[in-house]
Design a protein around this motif. Sequence first.
Motif, PDB file in Angstrom:
ATOM      1  N   GLY A 186       0.126 -36.097   1.841  1.00 49.65           N
ATOM      2  CA  GLY A 186       0.048 -35.430   3.479  1.00 49.65           C
ATOM      3  C   GLY A 186       1.173 -34.107   3.466  1.00 49.65           C
ATOM      4  N   VAL A 187       0.766 -34.449   5.023  1.00 56.59           N
ATOM      5  CA  VAL A 187       1.767 -32.954   5.544  1.00 56.59           C
ATOM      6  C   VAL A 187       2.686 -33.099   6.069  1.00 56.59           C
ATOM      7  CG1 VAL A 187       1.724 -30.573   6.238  1.00 56.59           C
ATOM      8  CG2 VAL A 187      -0.405 -31.609   5.463  1.00 56.59           C
ATOM      9  N   LEU A 188       3.988 -32.572   5.761  1.00 56.44           N
ATOM     10  CA  LEU A 188       5.075 -33.168   6.189  1.00 56.44           C
ATOM     11  C   LEU A 188       5.703 -31.505   7.193  1.00 56.44           C
ATOM     12  CD1 LEU A 188       7.930 -34.825   6.667  1.00 56.44           C
ATOM     13  CD2 LEU A 188       8.416 -34.252   3.867  1.00 56.44           C
ATOM     14  N   VAL A 189       5.987 -31.654   8.160  1.00 60.47           N
ATOM     15  CA  VAL A 189       6.428 -30.309   9.562  1.00 60.47           C
ATOM     16  C   VAL A 189       7.738 -30.515   9.529  1.00 60.47           C
ATOM     17  CG1 VAL A 189       5.890 -29.171  11.006  1.00 60.47           C
ATOM     18  CG2 VAL A 189       3.974 -30.536   9.581  1.00 60.47           C
ATOM     19  N   PHE A 190       8.557 -29.789   9.445  1.00 54.58           N
ATOM     20  CA  PHE A 190       9.481 -29.687   9.672  1.00 54.58           C
ATOM     21  C   PHE A 190       9.797 -27.834  10.844  1.00 54.58           C
ATOM     22  CE2 PHE A 190      10.536 -31.616   5.835  1.00 54.58           C
ATOM     23  CZ  PHE A 190      10.872 -32.796   6.416  1.00 54.58           C
ATOM     24  N   GLY A 191      10.294 -28.402  11.223  1.00 52.37           N
ATOM     25  CA  GLY A 191      10.353 -26.965  13.109  1.00 52.37           C
ATOM     26  C   GLY A 191      12.071 -26.479  13.253  1.00 52.37           C
ATOM     27  N   ASN A 192      11.323 -25.653  13.702  1.00 51.11           N
ATOM     28  CA  ASN A 192      12.815 -24.564  14.094  1.00 51.11           C
ATOM     29  C   ASN A 192      14.461 -25.160  14.330  1.00 51.11           C
ATOM     30  OD1 ASN A 192      14.113 -22.629  16.646  1.00 51.11           O
ATOM     31  ND2 ASN A 192      13.251 -21.261  15.315  1.00 51.11           N
ATOM     32  N   LEU A 223      19.651 -32.774  12.869  1.00 50.04           N
ATOM     33  CA  LEU A 223      20.619 -32.542  11.489  1.00 50.04           C
ATOM     34  C   LEU A 223      19.701 -31.139  11.472  1.00 50.04           C
ATOM     35  CD1 LEU A 223      19.775 -35.954   9.573  1.00 50.04           C
ATOM     36  CD2 LEU A 223      21.777 -35.100  10.352  1.00 50.04           C
ATOM     37  N   ASN A 224      20.469 -30.049  10.307  1.00 51.25           N
ATOM     38  CA  ASN A 224      20.151 -29.203   9.586  1.00 51.25           C
ATOM     39  C   ASN A 224      19.045 -29.597   8.839  1.00 51.25           C
ATOM     40  OD1 ASN A 224      20.039 -27.059   7.171  1.00 51.25           O
ATOM     41  ND2 ASN A 224      21.153 -26.265   8.210  1.00 51.25           N
ATOM     42  N   VAL A 225      18.054 -28.629   9.336  1.00 55.57           N
ATOM     43  CA  VAL A 225      16.358 -28.651   8.994  1.00 55.57           C
ATOM     44  C   VAL A 225      16.210 -28.955   7.453  1.00 55.57           C
ATOM     45  CG1 VAL A 225      16.118 -25.942   8.912  1.00 55.57           C
ATOM     46  CG2 VAL A 225      14.015 -27.672   9.270  1.00 55.57           C
ATOM     47  N   ALA A 226      17.615 -28.223   6.487  1.00 53.10           N
ATOM     48  CA  ALA A 226      17.438 -28.106   5.270  1.00 53.10           C
ATOM     49  C   ALA A 226      17.608 -30.157   4.501  1.00 53.10           C
ATOM     50  CB  ALA A 226      18.602 -27.420   4.318  1.00 53.10           C
ATOM     51  N   THR A 227      18.820 -30.030   5.869  1.00 55.39           N
ATOM     52  CA  THR A 227      18.947 -31.365   5.904  1.00 55.39           C
ATOM     53  C   THR A 227      18.204 -32.449   5.901  1.00 55.39           C
ATOM     54  OG1 THR A 227      21.439 -31.015   5.810  1.00 55.39           O
ATOM     55  CG2 THR A 227      21.149 -33.011   6.558  1.00 55.39           C
ATOM     56  N   ALA A 228      17.634 -32.367   7.117  1.00 48.62           N
ATOM     57  CA  ALA A 228      16.727 -33.152   6.761  1.00 48.62           C
ATOM     58  C   ALA A 228      15.560 -33.252   6.193  1.00 48.62           C
ATOM     59  CB  ALA A 228      15.742 -33.387   8.266  1.00 48.62           C
ATOM     60  N   THR A 229      15.431 -32.348   5.681  1.00 46.55           N
ATOM     61  CA  THR A 229      14.513 -32.195   4.531  1.00 46.55           C
ATOM     62  C   THR A 229      14.487 -32.962   3.330  1.00 46.55           C
ATOM     63  OG1 THR A 229      13.727 -30.448   5.134  1.00 46.55           O
ATOM     64  CG2 THR A 229      12.465 -30.677   3.211  1.00 46.55           C
ATOM     65  N   ALA A 230      15.880 -32.413   2.959  1.00 49.11           N
ATOM     66  CA  ALA A 230      16.406 -33.389   1.304  1.00 49.11           C
ATOM     67  C   ALA A 230      16.593 -35.208   2.045  1.00 49.11           C
ATOM     68  CB  ALA A 230      17.601 -32.653   0.943  1.00 49.11           C
ATOM     69  N   ILE A 231      16.627 -35.431   3.472  1.00 50.43           N
ATOM     70  CA  ILE A 231      16.605 -36.819   3.226  1.00 50.43           C
ATOM     71  C   ILE A 231      14.816 -37.213   3.599  1.00 50.43           C
ATOM     72  CG2 ILE A 231      17.071 -38.816   4.944  1.00 50.43           C
ATOM     73  CD1 ILE A 231      19.805 -36.783   6.112  1.00 50.43           C
ATOM     74  N   MET A 232      14.210 -36.960   3.790  1.00 52.65           N
ATOM     75  CA  MET A 232      12.464 -36.807   4.491  1.00 52.65           C
ATOM     76  C   MET A 232      12.234 -36.899   2.839  1.00 52.65           C
ATOM     77  SD  MET A 232      11.440 -38.008   7.109  1.00 52.65           S
ATOM     78  CE  MET A 232      12.230 -37.388   9.371  1.00 52.65           C
TER      79      MET A 232
END
Length: 239
Positions: A186-192, A223-232
């Motif tokens: 799938g595609v996992l999207v994170f924003g600005n 959350l900071n976008v990089a932190t959110a990426t790590a958790i997801m």
Amino acid sequence: MLSKSQIKLITRLKQKKYRLQDGFFVAEGIKVISELIESSLELHHVFSVTSFNIDANLETMITEAELKKISFLTTPNKALALFKIPEVEEIDEKELIVALDAVRDPGNLGTIIRLCDWFGVKDLICSLDTVDCYNPKVIQATMGSITRVNVNYMDLELFLEETNNDVYGAFMNGKNVYKSTLPNKGVLVFGNEANGISETIEKLVTKKIAIPRFGALQATESLNVATATAIMLSEFKRG
């Protein structure tokens, strides 16, 4: 010894337009450069105060003072190298893909590239207004992971319109990620960093997910976008 033409070439690579025009990017530091040399990337030249013991035609020994003239770091780290920007590979839509919508901070992008490498995500799609992955600050933050992640800049809206995969987006009001059944593709999207996922991209998200807040006061906005990426990514890979 550094020539004036070498100094000019290196210093102008701080700007994206010249990286695209010349086809090179800058990496600094013994560890980062050593890892890039061992990768499939093509080394153009290295300027160093200590030898890498490579082809003499690809290496110039310089002084600490000369390194300071060309370094983009506040404290230069023994060596600076130019590598050829590689061709982008085809995206594999049978795997999990991370997509970024206007992420602007070089440190965040570099960390996200490292996270993709750590969690085995091969393809990272960036909107055209996301910071350049060959920005010197991004390269430093990736710590060599740039060689193992296929970073592709494209019209993110068009890609999401055409993909047959589910598009997951990180939102505050999404479904609790810890209670969600997550796929291996799938595609996992994170924003600005400031505005999150744009309205245009949000319309193409098929599944909204969220990292719940556990704090008693529920006062933290995001959350900071990089932190959110790590958790997801941890949850997606955990299945």
